[in-house]
Design a protein around this motif. Structure first.
Motif, mmCIF file in Angstrom:
data_model
loop_
_atom_site.group_PDB
_atom_site.id
_atom_site.type_symbol
_atom_site.label_atom_id
_atom_site.label_comp_id
_atom_site.label_asym_id
_atom_site.label_seq_id
_atom_site.Cartn_x
_atom_site.Cartn_y
_atom_site.Cartn_z
ATOM 1 N N GLY A 58 7.402 0.804 10.584
ATOM 2 C CA GLY A 58 7.562 2.176 9.916
ATOM 3 C C GLY A 58 6.505 2.875 9.216
ATOM 4 O O GLY A 58 6.790 3.512 8.133
ATOM 5 N N LEU A 59 5.530 2.531 9.204
ATOM 6 C CA LEU A 59 4.240 2.891 8.288
ATOM 7 C C LEU A 59 3.437 3.447 9.335
ATOM 8 O O LEU A 59 2.430 4.011 8.443
ATOM 9 C CB LEU A 59 3.717 1.594 7.887
ATOM 10 N N GLY A 60 3.500 4.113 10.172
ATOM 11 C CA GLY A 60 2.751 4.168 11.338
ATOM 12 C C GLY A 60 2.301 6.035 10.107
ATOM 13 O O GLY A 60 1.092 5.978 10.845
ATOM 14 N N ARG A 61 2.798 6.617 9.458
ATOM 15 C CA ARG A 61 2.161 8.204 9.144
ATOM 16 C C ARG A 61 2.264 7.058 7.505
ATOM 17 O O ARG A 61 0.442 8.197 7.383
ATOM 18 C CB ARG A 61 3.724 8.688 9.348
ATOM 19 N N ARG A 62 2.187 6.713 6.992
ATOM 20 C CA ARG A 62 0.869 6.523 5.595
ATOM 21 C C ARG A 62 -0.290 5.381 6.612
ATOM 22 O O ARG A 62 -0.695 6.153 5.582
ATOM 23 C CB ARG A 62 2.144 5.452 5.625
ATOM 24 N N ALA A 101 0.925 -1.638 -0.055
ATOM 25 C CA ALA A 101 -0.313 -0.644 0.064
ATOM 26 C C ALA A 101 1.047 0.997 -0.016
ATOM 27 O O ALA A 101 0.457 2.347 -0.863
ATOM 28 C CB ALA A 101 -0.652 -0.035 1.065
ATOM 29 N N SER A 102 2.288 1.143 0.881
ATOM 30 C CA SER A 102 3.005 2.117 0.682
ATOM 31 C C SER A 102 3.257 2.322 -0.628
ATOM 32 O O SER A 102 4.085 4.032 -0.598
ATOM 33 C CB SER A 102 4.294 1.965 2.046
ATOM 34 N N MET A 103 3.255 1.590 -1.710
ATOM 35 C CA MET A 103 4.017 1.973 -2.384
ATOM 36 C C MET A 103 2.799 2.139 -3.755
ATOM 37 O O MET A 103 3.426 3.049 -5.294
ATOM 38 C CB MET A 103 4.555 1.003 -3.562
ATOM 39 N N LEU A 104 1.994 2.244 -3.715
ATOM 40 C CA LEU A 104 0.566 2.500 -4.523
ATOM 41 C C LEU A 104 0.088 3.997 -3.805
ATOM 42 O O LEU A 104 -1.003 4.475 -5.309
ATOM 43 C CB LEU A 104 -0.061 1.405 -4.340
ATOM 44 N N ALA A 105 0.297 4.412 -2.544
ATOM 45 C CA ALA A 105 -0.411 5.333 -2.501
ATOM 46 C C ALA A 105 0.508 6.406 -1.465
ATOM 47 O O ALA A 105 0.745 5.965 -0.441
ATOM 48 C CB ALA A 105 -1.986 5.239 -1.952
ATOM 49 N N CYS A 106 -0.297 7.654 -0.693
ATOM 50 C CA CYS A 106 1.433 8.288 0.007
ATOM 51 C C CYS A 106 0.081 7.918 1.467
ATOM 52 O O CYS A 106 0.531 8.517 2.086
ATOM 53 C CB CYS A 106 0.085 9.778 -0.579
ATOM 54 N N ARG A 107 -1.054 7.869 1.107
ATOM 55 C CA ARG A 107 -1.799 6.885 2.707
ATOM 56 C C ARG A 107 -2.991 5.871 2.278
ATOM 57 O O ARG A 107 -3.541 6.265 1.128
ATOM 58 C CB ARG A 107 -2.132 8.402 3.272
ATOM 59 N N PHE A 108 -2.660 5.321 3.297
ATOM 60 C CA PHE A 108 -3.945 3.846 3.182
ATOM 61 C C PHE A 108 -4.605 4.044 4.774
ATOM 62 O O PHE A 108 -3.921 4.403 5.635
ATOM 63 C CB PHE A 108 -3.248 2.183 2.927
ATOM 64 N N LYS A 123 -13.327 9.323 5.335
ATOM 65 C CA LYS A 123 -12.761 10.042 6.686
ATOM 66 C C LYS A 123 -11.296 10.422 7.592
ATOM 67 O O LYS A 123 -10.811 11.017 7.660
ATOM 68 C CB LYS A 123 -12.918 9.235 8.423
ATOM 69 N N ASP A 124 -10.524 9.073 7.129
ATOM 70 C CA ASP A 124 -9.602 8.955 6.795
ATOM 71 C C ASP A 124 -8.344 10.275 5.585
ATOM 72 O O ASP A 124 -7.056 10.226 6.153
ATOM 73 C CB ASP A 124 -8.516 8.191 6.759
ATOM 74 N N ARG A 125 -9.796 10.344 5.017
ATOM 75 C CA ARG A 125 -8.833 10.957 3.288
ATOM 76 C C ARG A 125 -7.676 10.106 2.936
ATOM 77 O O ARG A 125 -6.320 10.460 2.495
ATOM 78 C CB ARG A 125 -8.534 12.601 4.063
ATOM 79 N N SER A 126 -7.969 9.044 2.659
ATOM 80 C CA SER A 126 -7.059 7.682 1.999
ATOM 81 C C SER A 126 -6.486 7.520 0.499
ATOM 82 O O SER A 126 -7.989 7.695 0.250
ATOM 83 C CB SER A 126 -6.665 6.414 3.270
ATOM 84 N N ASP A 127 -5.977 6.515 0.353
ATOM 85 C CA ASP A 127 -5.812 6.869 -1.337
ATOM 86 C C ASP A 127 -6.002 5.243 -1.558
ATOM 87 O O ASP A 127 -5.779 5.029 -2.954
ATOM 88 C CB ASP A 127 -4.309 7.599 -1.829
ATOM 89 N N ALA A 128 -6.629 4.484 -0.863
ATOM 90 C CA ALA A 128 -6.550 3.270 -1.405
ATOM 91 C C ALA A 128 -7.036 2.795 0.267
ATOM 92 O O ALA A 128 -6.230 3.060 2.170
ATOM 93 C CB ALA A 128 -4.625 2.314 -0.742
#
Length: 242
Positions: free
Chosen positions: A130-134, A102-109, A170-175
């Protein structure tokens, strides 16, 4: 190459669903063998279930022929570190695989799992990777894991789809990351409905493990993932010094 896909719980229908996905996405020539310990909890919903399942999963693996790589098909990444100690081939849990994909495909998930009690485990894993921010949020659809066994139950898709729409907004996520191996059969339909990448950890883990095997890479046996040391017990059957 041969990949052993392990469902740490004892749900046979879920193991079959996971196996079907793994065989569908693997490369030509890759042999997929799926298994699940019959003595494990029927589902993994929390720390206790995970601890029990890890023991039985390790027991199953030690009685299997050696594989080139291993996939642990529980989103909590149950027992992955322990399994890495006892085998040489690469080992990947579907949670770690899905989050990195997911971190390779979207800014946030965002991650959608089954029950609320699983949320802290997944949040901690995301931070450890190490993906807590993404990862902008881990949410529960309030569905017991075993409810996912019935692939024909349209109400399950409706619940998951609605929850996914809500959390993406709600999260404004891309994936969206599916936070349970039992959701694997929902991935394609959800992606068509949501219009964003929907990452299924079983598919991601199989692909990553195949790539590691092709690169000739194995689990390091220096340091933390070294093979377990042989332990001696005293003649009266009691353990030695702690």
């Amino acid at each position: 190459m041969k990949i052993l896909v392990i469902n740490p719980n004892s749900s046979f229908p879920m193991t079959c669903s996971i196996e079907e996905t793994a065989k569908r996405v693997c490369s030509k020539g890759t042999i997929i063998e799926a298994c699940g310990p019959t003595q494990s909890p029927a589902s993994i919903e929390g720390y206790y279930d995970g601890a029990m399942a890890t023991y039985h999963m390790l027991d199953v693996v030690t009685h299997k022929e050696t594989a080139d790589g291993y996939v642990v098909a529980c989103f909590d990444d149950t027992g992955v570190d322990a399994l890495r100690e006892v085998v040489a081939g690469p080992v990947l849990g579907i949670g770690e695989a899905a989050m990195h994909a997911a971190s390779m495909l979207a800014c946030r998930f965002s991650i959608l799992t089954t029950l609320e009690r699983s949320v802290p485990i997944i949040e901690d894993n995301a931070a450890e990777y190490g993906l807590g921010r993404r990862c902008r949020g881990v949410h529960a659809a309030d569905i017991p894991v075993l409810a996912l066994e019935d692939e024909q139950d349209e109400s399950i898709f409706s619940i998951v789809n609605k929850a996914a729409l809500d959390i993406l907004a709600k999260d404004r996520s891309d994936a969206l990351v599916l936070g349970c191996g039992g959701m694997t059969h929902l991935a394609a339909r959800l992606e068509a409905s949501l219009g964003v990448p929907v990452i299924d950890g079983v598919s991601a883990a199989v692909g990553f493990v195949e790539a590691l095997i092709r690169m000739g890479l194995k689990t390091s046996k220096s340091g933390g993932y070294a093979f377990p040391r042989d332990k001696q017990t005293s003649q009266n059957g009691e353990g030695g010094n702690v």
